[in-house]
Scaffold this motif. Sequence first.
Motif, PDB file in Angstrom:
ATOM      1  N   VAL A 147       0.839  -1.198   0.000  1.00 42.85           N
ATOM      2  CA  VAL A 147       0.000   0.000   0.000  1.00 42.85           C
ATOM      3  C   VAL A 147       0.872   1.244   0.000  1.00 42.85           C
ATOM      4  O   VAL A 147       0.630   2.206  -0.746  1.00 42.85           O
ATOM      5  CB  VAL A 147      -0.951  -0.004   1.216  1.00 42.85           C
ATOM      6  CG1 VAL A 147      -1.658   1.341   1.353  1.00 42.85           C
ATOM      7  CG2 VAL A 147      -1.975  -1.115   1.080  1.00 42.85           C
TER       8      VAL A 147
ATOM      9  N   SER B 240       2.174   2.159  -3.388  1.00 44.18           N
ATOM     10  CA  SER B 240       1.138   2.488  -4.382  1.00 44.18           C
ATOM     11  C   SER B 240       0.875   1.360  -5.363  1.00 44.18           C
ATOM     12  O   SER B 240       0.366   1.591  -6.451  1.00 44.18           O
ATOM     13  CB  SER B 240       1.527   3.757  -5.168  1.00 44.18           C
ATOM     14  OG  SER B 240       1.632   4.859  -4.317  1.00 44.18           O
TER      15      SER B 240
ATOM     16  N   GLU C  52      -4.214  -0.786  -3.161  1.00 43.45           N
ATOM     17  CA  GLU C  52      -5.080   0.181  -2.487  1.00 43.45           C
ATOM     18  C   GLU C  52      -5.822  -0.508  -1.350  1.00 43.45           C
ATOM     19  O   GLU C  52      -6.269  -1.640  -1.502  1.00 43.45           O
ATOM     20  CB  GLU C  52      -6.094   0.775  -3.464  1.00 43.45           C
ATOM     21  CG  GLU C  52      -5.490   1.649  -4.540  1.00 43.45           C
ATOM     22  CD  GLU C  52      -6.544   2.227  -5.456  1.00 43.45           C
ATOM     23  OE1 GLU C  52      -7.664   1.669  -5.489  1.00 43.45           O
ATOM     24  OE2 GLU C  52      -6.250   3.229  -6.132  1.00 43.45           O
TER      25      GLU C  52
ATOM     26  N   ASP D 222      -9.121  -0.374   1.009  1.00 42.96           N
ATOM     27  CA  ASP D 222     -10.463   0.193   1.104  1.00 42.96           C
ATOM     28  C   ASP D 222     -11.167  -0.495   2.254  1.00 42.96           C
ATOM     29  O   ASP D 222     -11.789  -1.551   2.093  1.00 42.96           O
ATOM     30  CB  ASP D 222     -11.228   0.000  -0.210  1.00 42.96           C
ATOM     31  CG  ASP D 222     -12.638   0.567  -0.140  1.00 42.96           C
ATOM     32  OD1 ASP D 222     -12.910   1.322   0.806  1.00 42.96           O
ATOM     33  OD2 ASP D 222     -13.450   0.237  -1.021  1.00 42.96           O
TER      34      ASP D 222
END
Length: 996
Positions: free
Chosen positions: A552, A555, A558, A560
């Motif tokens: 994470v 990048s 992701e 969530d």
Amino acid sequence: MQFGVLGSLEVRSAAGEEIPVGGPRPRALLVMLLLNAGRVVGVTELIDGQYGDDPPAGAANALQAQVSRLRRNLPAGVVEFHGAGYRLAVDPGDVDVHRFERLAREGRRLLVEGHHEAAAGTLREALGLWRGPALADLPPGSFRREREARLEELRLAAAEDLVEAELALPEGTSVAELRRLADAHPLRERLRGQLMRALHAAGRQAEALEVFEETRRTLAEELGADPSPELAAVHLAVLRAAEPAPPRRRLAAQLTSFVGRERELERIGALRDSRLVTITGPGGTGKTRLAIEAAGRDRREACFVDLTSAADDDQVPRAVLGALGLRETGFQSLRTADPADRLVAALADRESLLVLDNCEHVIAGTAALARGLLAECPGLRVLATSREPLGITGETLVPLAPLPTPPPDLPPRDAAAYPAVRLFADRAAAVRPGFEVGPDNAAAVVRICAALDGLPLAIELAAARLRSFTAEEIAGRLAEHGRFRLLSRGDRTAAARHRTLRAVVEWSWDLLTPEERALARRLAVFTGGASLEAVEEVCGVDDAAGLLADLVDRSLVEADGDRYRMLNTILLFCAEKLAESGEEERLRAAHARHFLGLAERAAPHLLRAGQLRWLERLSAEHGNLMAALRWAVRGDRGTAMRLVAALAIYWWLSGRRAQAGEAAAELLDAAGGPPEGLEEEYVVCVAHAVPRAPAGHWERAGEIMRSLDRPTRHPFTVALWGMFAGPPSGPIGPEAERLLGSDPWNRALGRLSRGLLAMFGGEIARGEREFAEALTGFRDLGERWGTAQALDGLALIAGLRGEWARARETWGEALRLMEELGALEESADLLAHRAEALVRQGDPAAAVADYRRAGELARKAGWPDAPAEVHLGLGRIAWYRGDLAEARRLFGAALRAAEHGPFAAGTRTRALTALGRLAEAEGDPAGARLRHRRALAAARRTPLTSDLAAAAEGWAGAVLLEHGGDPATTAAGPATAEPASAPRRASRRATPTTSR
């Protein structure tokens, strides 16, 4: 120096002294150059601006003379010649018109983000730059008119934004000034709505309502149009003494600011009359983000559809159905309605915006769907993103090139104004607070943006690296890789991505540790993300939580909530690495085992009180469940059959059973017959494959159900088979009781089935007892679907007895339970039942309302037309009222709607019998005989004796009438010959059966 064109031309030195420019021609020339400050303006454009469409001979020489006079009045080097034109070498920020546009955009952004006080201050500063009519020094003509119109529109939009911000502040806005502005622009509905809100806030409600009436009359007289939905909502809110709520939108909230695409956003906004707009460009240019921003500013209700997961063209309509929240039907028909027709039915009467994102790998299917929807839905607008145009007549293209990057020798202050650098600085500040582009890092940032060809996604990934490296180190690593070159054309297939993006991902990949790389490539086995539990079990790495956190940060993943997902470009790259590793099949098998385990754990809970929570959990994993099934069909047929059986109740309750049909049919074709020990799972596969099941499988499944001498392992198997095979022709025998076993849900299902058959057979009291016991059983479990079915049975019986209050209360509870499940089609069934009872109660107006509501729910579920029972019920009411033509039309519609399905024969019987009796009433004995004969043939295919009795009675009446008899009852109405001991409608609900 400072320049002003928002009024008469004004030029001031750094000390604030006004500088004379000269006569009208040099002043006009300077205004044209100021409008394009910092950019070269062609000689032809300057001549057009000076002289219009008919320039005099020698206009070019005259232009040179004007440039010379202008240079004499301005500092040296300000007016530059560049071969094809002239450039004013000044900072756009020193020109009032460019400052105004920048401040107006900033004010709009602050307003959208809810910073009303800051937005108001910024917008006041922007509007304060206006000293009078803009571009007053330009000569009259089309050049001036076009630019005046654009600036005036921007000024009005900024004024409206300022009013919007002030309305949200405690001090409010000036009603008098707002009224003056609204009166000056009577056709701008936003201003009129703001005036209404301001008057309402001041306690002047009557005046607010009068403004609406004035606007309505003006729109009708000037444009022949009605007020917009937004203005109508303000009117309604004033009437209700409440602030209007914003329109509902299905758009994801964005976590980062919108940088670098302001011009393209304005262009899309100006294309409001174009019904199909396609944003085109290479991968990673920000097409998706631009589409979301544009949709957020559109007045229509917007729905965002991500087509990334669509494997082929045929899946495009289903992806749109899912995004709109239209569940697939469960009871209406074995042959699923065309998804495109369902979309037309759902969107035909709505003002809406459909955002179709990532279309390039399904370009043909997207184009076909868009063309059909736009032709059938006049209120629809489509905004698509793709690497290439859809190729449809009427399509408007918005090409999206990479963000402009500055030349390497530009001063830091000038470089920082370029969109690519602004984007890098914005994203860098998020990971390294306080980061700014300045003299010490500007050159490195410019090199980074140039190396990445200005691609927004690549720039964002590079900016994230500032957690670990300096800008100079990032620029050096990019230079070492030397593979970032933009391709002019890419592959349409899903696996092909832009190589520049691939290079960015590959560079990020090279920075990972071996453990991080192993997890990253294994994550590619998931579809639509995964929970930490799934990652730990499937990927088989130590410290999965820590490694995920690292990914994470880099990048590549992701987060969530409690789920993790990869950007699609990165996912495809990692999928290639997974294929190269030689461990893909092992990971696919582990993935299928994990989600089979989840499905089998969930199945019992779906028939208990926790069904809503487990439905939500399985829905979140729907992509993974289907991916596991698709792999297992080819790689492990035993696992595939177990998945189908475990997921059957989930597919049914969530309206997704049709999605399993193709996989089930393919599985049966490959398996040939039932694997040993999986006979029950084989039966469930056959039920899902109807009507696509290869020949022979249906009969074999029936033999298995008749031969089973034990309770089924999956409680829903009995219900599923009963719904597809139809009710038995006689009582439920011992073999069916053995199948039900001791499972509490199955026992309640058995009581429900016995109640249905008893009611159909005229044993009303026995049916009521069975329904009551079934209701107790389902309620003890807390299961909603079965509870609602039992309540429906009890309500039907209460209606037959004339206990209207009890029937209404019971149906009301059943409807509430179906609404909790989101079961639109089942709710329509309940409403149709209640409507029949209302007819018998003598309240046809209420019955019509229920029938129409049932039709609306069916259409909302995506069906092109209302169910057959709705048409039949409305047709009977039309007949009662003496409208035989309308009754004939509705009975015909019912007959067409009953062409398919396991219980279609009963519905066709009733429709044909109604048409036969109608023909008798209209004096057409031959037509009546024909329809009654067809009804009798259809009734022989249904096990319900009430249908057969009604058809036989209709046939007998037709024969008697033809031979001179006087069967008064046959022409008295649509239902006089039907038995009163049972409801007219054959239920589509489950009854255990061991035979077809």
